[in-house]
Design a protein around this motif. Structure first.
Motif, mmCIF file in Angstrom:
data_model
loop_
_atom_site.group_PDB
_atom_site.id
_atom_site.type_symbol
_atom_site.label_atom_id
_atom_site.label_comp_id
_atom_site.label_asym_id
_atom_site.label_seq_id
_atom_site.Cartn_x
_atom_site.Cartn_y
_atom_site.Cartn_z
ATOM 1 N N LEU A 173 0.983 -1.178 -0.015
ATOM 2 C CA LEU A 173 0.008 0.131 -0.097
ATOM 3 C C LEU A 173 0.818 1.403 0.058
ATOM 4 O O LEU A 173 0.524 2.356 -0.708
ATOM 5 N N GLN A 174 2.019 1.206 0.746
ATOM 6 C CA GLN A 174 2.663 2.347 0.987
ATOM 7 C C GLN A 174 3.368 2.836 -0.396
ATOM 8 O O GLN A 174 3.515 3.749 -0.924
ATOM 9 N N ILE A 175 3.880 1.461 -1.187
ATOM 10 C CA ILE A 175 4.645 1.866 -2.457
ATOM 11 C C ILE A 175 3.841 2.099 -3.394
ATOM 12 O O ILE A 175 4.004 3.192 -4.010
ATOM 13 N N SER A 176 2.396 1.674 -3.576
ATOM 14 C CA SER A 176 1.576 2.051 -4.622
ATOM 15 C C SER A 176 1.029 3.380 -4.311
ATOM 16 O O SER A 176 0.794 4.198 -5.421
ATOM 17 N N SER A 177 0.925 4.040 -2.948
ATOM 18 C CA SER A 177 0.549 5.244 -2.827
ATOM 19 C C SER A 177 1.733 6.385 -3.251
ATOM 20 O O SER A 177 1.372 7.459 -3.752
ATOM 21 N N MET A 178 2.678 5.940 -3.318
ATOM 22 C CA MET A 178 3.870 6.897 -3.607
ATOM 23 C C MET A 178 4.623 6.532 -5.519
ATOM 24 O O MET A 178 5.096 7.575 -5.753
ATOM 25 N N CYS A 179 3.962 5.416 -5.714
ATOM 26 C CA CYS A 179 4.391 5.059 -7.251
ATOM 27 C C CYS A 179 3.430 4.530 -7.653
ATOM 28 O O CYS A 179 2.178 4.906 -7.574
ATOM 29 N N ARG A 180 3.701 3.518 -8.770
ATOM 30 C CA ARG A 180 2.623 2.756 -9.443
ATOM 31 C C ARG A 180 1.800 1.584 -8.776
ATOM 32 O O ARG A 180 2.662 1.145 -7.751
ATOM 33 N N MET A 181 0.803 1.427 -9.187
ATOM 34 C CA MET A 181 0.244 0.260 -8.412
ATOM 35 C C MET A 181 1.041 -1.024 -8.757
ATOM 36 O O MET A 181 0.875 -1.984 -8.015
ATOM 37 N N SER A 182 1.516 -1.416 -9.972
ATOM 38 C CA SER A 182 2.205 -2.511 -10.240
ATOM 39 C C SER A 182 3.563 -2.488 -9.189
ATOM 40 O O SER A 182 4.141 -3.869 -9.303
ATOM 41 N N ASP A 183 4.043 -1.454 -9.065
ATOM 42 C CA ASP A 183 5.173 -1.494 -8.093
ATOM 43 C C ASP A 183 4.794 -2.019 -6.782
ATOM 44 O O ASP A 183 5.459 -2.949 -6.046
ATOM 45 N N LEU A 196 -6.004 -8.120 -8.988
ATOM 46 C CA LEU A 196 -4.918 -7.181 -8.628
ATOM 47 C C LEU A 196 -4.137 -6.884 -9.814
ATOM 48 O O LEU A 196 -3.697 -5.671 -10.029
ATOM 49 N N PHE A 197 -3.691 -8.161 -10.858
ATOM 50 C CA PHE A 197 -2.865 -7.763 -11.899
ATOM 51 C C PHE A 197 -3.631 -6.979 -12.919
ATOM 52 O O PHE A 197 -3.061 -5.939 -13.533
ATOM 53 N N ASP A 198 -4.762 -7.192 -12.972
ATOM 54 C CA ASP A 198 -5.722 -6.631 -14.083
ATOM 55 C C ASP A 198 -5.465 -5.042 -13.582
ATOM 56 O O ASP A 198 -5.715 -4.122 -14.521
ATOM 57 N N ILE A 199 -6.055 -4.649 -12.203
ATOM 58 C CA ILE A 199 -5.972 -3.408 -11.836
ATOM 59 C C ILE A 199 -4.599 -2.740 -12.188
ATOM 60 O O ILE A 199 -4.468 -1.493 -12.597
ATOM 61 N N SER A 200 -3.539 -3.417 -11.599
ATOM 62 C CA SER A 200 -2.301 -2.662 -11.649
ATOM 63 C C SER A 200 -2.143 -2.273 -13.285
ATOM 64 O O SER A 200 -1.041 -1.408 -13.396
ATOM 65 N N GLU A 201 -2.355 -3.174 -14.130
ATOM 66 C CA GLU A 201 -2.001 -2.695 -15.559
ATOM 67 C C GLU A 201 -2.760 -1.773 -16.144
ATOM 68 O O GLU A 201 -2.303 -1.401 -17.374
ATOM 69 N N ASP A 202 -3.586 -1.279 -15.623
ATOM 70 C CA ASP A 202 -4.523 -0.125 -15.892
ATOM 71 C C ASP A 202 -3.915 1.210 -15.132
ATOM 72 O O ASP A 202 -4.723 2.076 -14.677
ATOM 73 N N GLU A 203 -2.639 1.673 -15.358
ATOM 74 C CA GLU A 203 -1.961 2.839 -14.499
ATOM 75 C C GLU A 203 -2.304 3.973 -15.286
ATOM 76 O O GLU A 203 -2.871 4.989 -14.570
ATOM 77 N N ASN A 204 -2.670 4.125 -16.581
ATOM 78 C CA ASN A 204 -2.896 5.261 -17.169
ATOM 79 C C ASN A 204 -4.379 5.609 -16.754
ATOM 80 O O ASN A 204 -4.756 6.971 -16.761
#
Length: 1099
Positions: A793-803, A841-849
């Protein structure tokens, strides 16, 4: 023929052995009668009648007599006589018969024994010649004659005295054997055979076979020709078959005897051994250790002879064994002993010599036996002899006393013979470009990928690049040993600036000081100025003859290993007049800290390493006259700096007579201890003064110096960007639902802080530790998984969801593959829970745009603007809080094609294992690339804030990063270039904290002014009062701290993962006071990892 040639080939391929050295008969006889001569001769009476002695010889003999008595003088006399070759014998007989000497009986005994020996040698020669002729005439050959070749066999009969012309006989007979008949041995490529025997008068008898007729021919040589032939005689390895001292009929190798003339330092080295002590004698190469061995041997034999002469029948005759560790040294040592100790019979033997004598017989007939260690070990194993058969054994590593040269005069003499060459090391770069290496690396990566058990191709290639720069240069610190690798140093002159002279002023006067100056203004230069001044003052005191004052010795302490090498290099560059060494827990120097401090003027080390040294009590703070502490603001609470200074204060307040060192601390920002009130900030700084025993707090005060200082102080343009959080955030929502389900499953987690925060992580860690002690292993496992979800959660809030997803996915993959312990039911549940949700989760993280992170967008925007402004000249640093976030930001920038020109790199702290581990060599490589422009952007943690010598930056970004006022000053100091910028991108609460830090920085400046305005007596009174309270508290804690000890068999260890019993405490062994090892293979076989629930001391 073939047999003969093959034998010859074998001999040539083997180790060539030097011949034994045969002594003249006169020497042999004198050696046998040495006891009578040494006890009968009075040197002062006989020396005037010996015409062969020089004045130098006479002085040496009489000096030995005066110093050690007539027996020693007589021994020296005999040694000098033996060096005079042929003239000494007749001269000695004449002197012994002189009316003033009256030793006719010694002359007669010597002369008669020499004649007897020579007659025996002549009889042996005649017997040998007759037996050969008879044997050959009757056709008594060992093998049938060969019809295909003619060979020559030669028998050289060599006389001892050389008084008669030689006779040569040639015999020619048809056919020869394939190999020579005994008693002949091979010389000259297997064709000529030689047998050497002593014979008075006959120089040679050559027997030749030719064409079926036996021909005999005698050839007379002149005496000069015969003598010359004798000196040029080639001695074959076959001569070894009968070692010296075993037969009078051996081949004689001419020896030029020499007198053993000890040097002063050699006498000192031999001293303890001459007194009968077992000793290790240590001296540099080339200073004559073999001569010392001969001196010890000579002294030992003389003492043994004295004891025998005194009639002590219970004492055995002196017998010496000298062992060497390899065969080539055998011949060399043997030759030396034969040359310098002719008075004693010396023999040699080893596994490669061709002697037919046994070791036991050789030891019986010789005074000194030289052999190899391996050969003598085999002899002892066979139990055919004993160590007690010898009265002196010379070898290595057998000591009661360790002997080196100590006498000052002898040291001066010793230095003349010690080689100290200039040494140079050239560090050569690797080939660049290297197409061969690139192609091999690609092939290796393909093989590694094929196995499935080795890292990916990309990781392998990156590892290959990391290996290019090796830290080998650091493995052997310069200045710690004269034999170490030396890097070429471009020495520079230390040119102090005006404000630096002001900062160093109080320290010049010997005052304990805290020196405070902004980042980048040269505090290391101030440290070097203080060190230089301190050493000069110490040298002046020494020159004044003040023996009570010790030599100047400086210790500089840094708080992390990375600063060690950088500071060391600076001191080596600017202070070449003083010897500087470095040491820490990661250096590979084999020198101890104590020895390093002894041989260097300045020692640079880390705080943790020096603290360990003090705990071991192998050295003391009082061993140094000046201690410089870098980044001294850390000297608070439980830091190593403060624990070191606690030892200093204990000595000070105890009133010990030990001389305490001067203390100088360096800092860019002492901080306020987080206190916003001015009085509290002042109290914090007074506490720092007390901990460092500071007498003054130094900043730049002179107006002119302040103007100069401002030129070097970084003042970047500052910008703050408040970035919102991602909204909506389906990834965070789904992860929060999973975490809630896990929390409910435990039954022990009801109310908790907001997920995705540091507070939540601390709450879960506390819960895990509490349930761990209660053996609630299901809750423990749930907490482990919740910690990883919170990091995601901390990484996704500061960077991308995939990270963020990579954090969780990597955790489960690693844990599943590692097989840490038997999988429990709760773990199976947690694995299934993740797999059930992983697809979504993988599907969500791929939709970063669709769900971009505003912070990432702002970061990329700022980077793009800086690229437009600076282009090729751009250098920037992005500060982040964690290693995991540094990796995520790095990958985010690399994946953006518009930011490709930045060529980013990660810079984190040195760590051997764990997430984003980095070695010191990798740090060096990345900083070097950054300085050269190969890398324009560093994504760094706090490691880049303090001390590191980083090239001037144009851009500094603190990405949701704000800690305290010290960190604010340190990070801002990195933006040193002209027109540099400093950006803060992050949450509003962190931006507010940044504003608070600016205010605290202002309060700190005011608190420093207040301390500087305090009267000296008041300041010192406050400091001493604080010190006494602190030390009293330390003693109280030490008295109450009693470590809990358990009986090892009462301690049971369980797996924290599954809760199963592993072993008892007595199955665990403590190694090196810290490591715990299980050696029972049955236990190791059943487990992969052992975790202990608490720290225990096994008794």
């Amino acid at each position: 023929m073939s047999s003969l040639n093959s034998t010859h080939t074998c001999r040539n391929n083997s180790l060539e052995e030097e011949p034994d050295y045969e002594d003249p008969i006169e020497i042999k006889v004198l050696r046998k009668q040495r006891g009578d001569f040494m006890h009968g001769i009075i040197p002062s009476q006989i020396v005037p009648h010996l015409t062969c002695l020089t004045r130098a010889d006479e002085s040496c003999i009489l000096a030995a007599t005066s110093r050690k008595g007539d027996i020693e003088g007589a021994g020296v006399l005999l040694y000098h006589l033996m060096t005079k070759k042929d003239v000494w014998y007749e001269d000695l007989l004449k002197a012994l018969r002189n009316n003033d000497v009256k030793l006719e009986h010694l002359a007669t005994s010597l002369e008669n024994e020499v004649k007897k020996r020579k007659e025996e040698v002549y009889d042996i020669e005649m017997t040998c010649e007759d037996s050969y002729s008879e044997s050959y005439d009757t056709g008594n050959l060992e093998s049938p004659p060969s019809q295909n070749c003619n060979q020559v066999y030669a028998c050289h009969i060599i006389t001892e005295s050389g008084t008669k012309p030689g006779i040569k006989t040639e015999l020619h007979v048809p056919g020869v054997p394939d190999y020579p008949p005994p008693p002949y041995s091979k010389v000259e490529h297997g064709y000529d055979q030689a047998l050497s025997v002593d014979n008075e008068g006959c120089h040679g008898d050559v027997i030749k076979q030719d064409g079926g007729n036996i021909q005999s021919k005698r050839v007379y040589e002149s005496e000069e020709t015969a003598k010359e032939s004798l000196e040029k005689e080639v001695i074959s390895p076959a001569a070894e078959s009968t070692p010296v001292g075993t037969s009078e009929s051996q081949t004689r190798h001419v020896i030029n005897y020499e007198v053993l003339k000890p040097r002063g330092y050699q006498e000192e080295l031999a001293g303890p051994a001459c007194k009968g002590l077992n000793s290790i004698i240590c001296a540099p190469t080339g200073t004559g250790k073999t001569h010392v061995a001969m001196m010890v041997s000579k002294n030992h034999m003389h003492r043994a002879m004295e004891v025998q002469a005194a009639g002590n029948s219970s004492t055995s005759k002196g017998k010496i064994l000298l062992t060497v560790h390899m065969t080539p040294l055998l011949n060399q040592t043997y030759k030396r002993f034969k040359t310098y100790l002719p008075l004693f019979e010396t023999g040699k033997i080893s596994g490669v010599t061709t002697s037919k004598l046994t070791f036991e017989h050789l030891a019986k007939i010789n005074d000194i036996v030289i052999t190899t260690a391996g050969f003598f070990e085999n002899i002892l194993e066979r139990k055919t002899t004993s160590i007690s058969a010898f009265s002196l054994i010379i070898l290595y590593e057998y000591a009661q006393t360790f002997v080196t040269v100590q006498n000052p005069d002898n040291k001066v003499e010793l230095e003349k013979y010690v080689s100290i060459p200039d040494k140079f090391t050239t560090i050569a770069a690797t080939r660049s470009p290297d197409p061969f290496q690139d192609r091999i690396a690609e092939t290796m990566a393909e093989i590694e990928h094929k196995t499935g058990d080795i890292e990916s191709e990309e990781t392998a290639k990156e590892s290959l690049e990391k290996e290019v720069i090796s830290p080998a240069a650091e493995s052997t610190p310069v200045g710690t040993s004269e034999s170490q690798t030396r890097h070429v140093i471009n020495y520079e002159v230390l040119k102090p600036r005006g404000y630096q002279e002001e900062l160093a002023g109080p320290a010049y006067k010997g005052l304990n000081s805290i020196i405070c100056a902004p980042v980048g203004t040269g505090k290391t230069h101030v440290a070097m100025m203080v060190s230089k001044n301190h050493m000069h003052r110490a040298m002046e005191v020494q020159a004044a003859g003040n023996s009570s004052t010790s030599k100047g010795k400086i210790l500089l302490i840094v708080h992390m290993n990375r600063l060690l090498n950088q500071t060391y290099k600076r001191f080596k560059t600017y202070l070449p007049l003083f010897k500087t060494g470095k040491i820490s827990g990661v250096t590979t120097s084999k020198l101890t800290f104590e020895h390093l401090a002894k041989i260097n003027d300045i020692v640079i080390t880390t705080a943790g390493f020096f603290e360990n040294i003090l705990e071991k009590k192998t050295t003391s703070i009082s061993a140094f006259s000046l201690i410089i502490i870098d980044e001294c603001h850390y000297a608070m609470k439980n830091h190593s700096y403060n624990r070191i200074m606690t030892e200093y204060l204990k000595i000070k307040l105890a009133g010990c007579s030990a001389q305490l060192p001067q203390i100088v601390g360096l800092t860019a920002c002492p901080g306020t201890g987080g206190k916003s009130q001015l009085q509290a900030a002042q109290t914090h700084l007074l506490k720092l003064c007390a901990n460092l025993d500071a007498q003054t707090f130094v900043t730049v005060q002179n107006p002119d110096n302040k103007i100069e200082l401002e030129k070097y102080v970084s003042k970047p343009d500052k910008f703050t960007t408040i970035a919102a959080t991602r909204s909506p955030d389906p990834f965070q929502d789904r992860i929060a639902e999973i975490m809630a389900e896990i929390e409910h499953k435990t039954g022990d987690i009801e109310t908790c802080p907001q997920r995705g925060t540091e507070e939540y992580e601390q709450f879960i860690i506390t819960t895990r530790n509490e349930t761990l002690n209660g053996n609630k292993h299901e809750t423990v496992q749930c907490c482990e998984h919740l910690i990883q979800y919170n990091k995601a959660l901390q990484i996704s809030s500061m960077c991308r969801m995939s990270d963020g997803l990579k954090i969780i996915d990597g955790f489960y993959n690693e844990r599943w593959q590692r097989g840490q312990h038997e999988t429990t039911s709760i773990e199976k549940y947690l694995y299934k829970l993740f797999r059930r949700n992983s697809s979504e989760l993988f599907d969500i993280s791929e939709d970063e745009n669709k769900y971009p992170n505003p912070k990432v967008l702002k970061l990329k925007e700022n980077l793009a603007e800086e690229i437009k402004k600076m282009d090729e000249e751009l250098r920037g640093i992005i500060f982040v809080k964690t290693r995991a976030l540094a990796r995520a930001i790095y990958e985010c920038i690399v994946d953006d094609k518009t930011l490709k020109s930045l060529k980013p790199a990660i810079l984190v702290g040195v760590k051997s294992t764990g997430v984003e581990c980095m070695t010191q060599a990798e740090q060096d490589t990345r900083l070097r690339k950054f300085a050269l422009g190969h890398c324009k952007l560093l994504v760094a943690t706090s490691v880049a804030e303090e001390g590191l010598d980083i090239k001037e930056c144009h851009m500094l970004i603190r990405y949701n990063y704000s800690t305290n006022v010290i960190s604010l000053r340190q990070s801002s100091g990195r933006a040193r270039a002209l027109e540099s910028t400093e950006h803060f991108i992050g949450d509003e609460d962190l931006a507010t904290r940044d504003s608070v830090n600016v205010f605290l920085d202002q309060q700190m400046e005011k608190a420093i002014d207040l301390i500087q305005d305090m009267p000296q007596a008041q300041l010192q009174g406050t400091v001493r009062h604080t010190q006494m309270n602190d030390i009293a508290e330390v003693y109280e804690k030490e008295s109450k701290h009693i470590p809990v000890k358990f009986k090892s068999n009462s301690v049971k260890l369980y797996c924290t993962g599954c809760g199963k019993y592993v072993c008892n405490g007595n199955d665990v062994y403590i190694y090196d006071e810290s490591s715990h090892i299980i050696v029972d293979k049955a236990i190791i076989k059943n487990i992969a990892t052992i975790m202990t629930t608490r720290s225990v001391m096994l008794g």
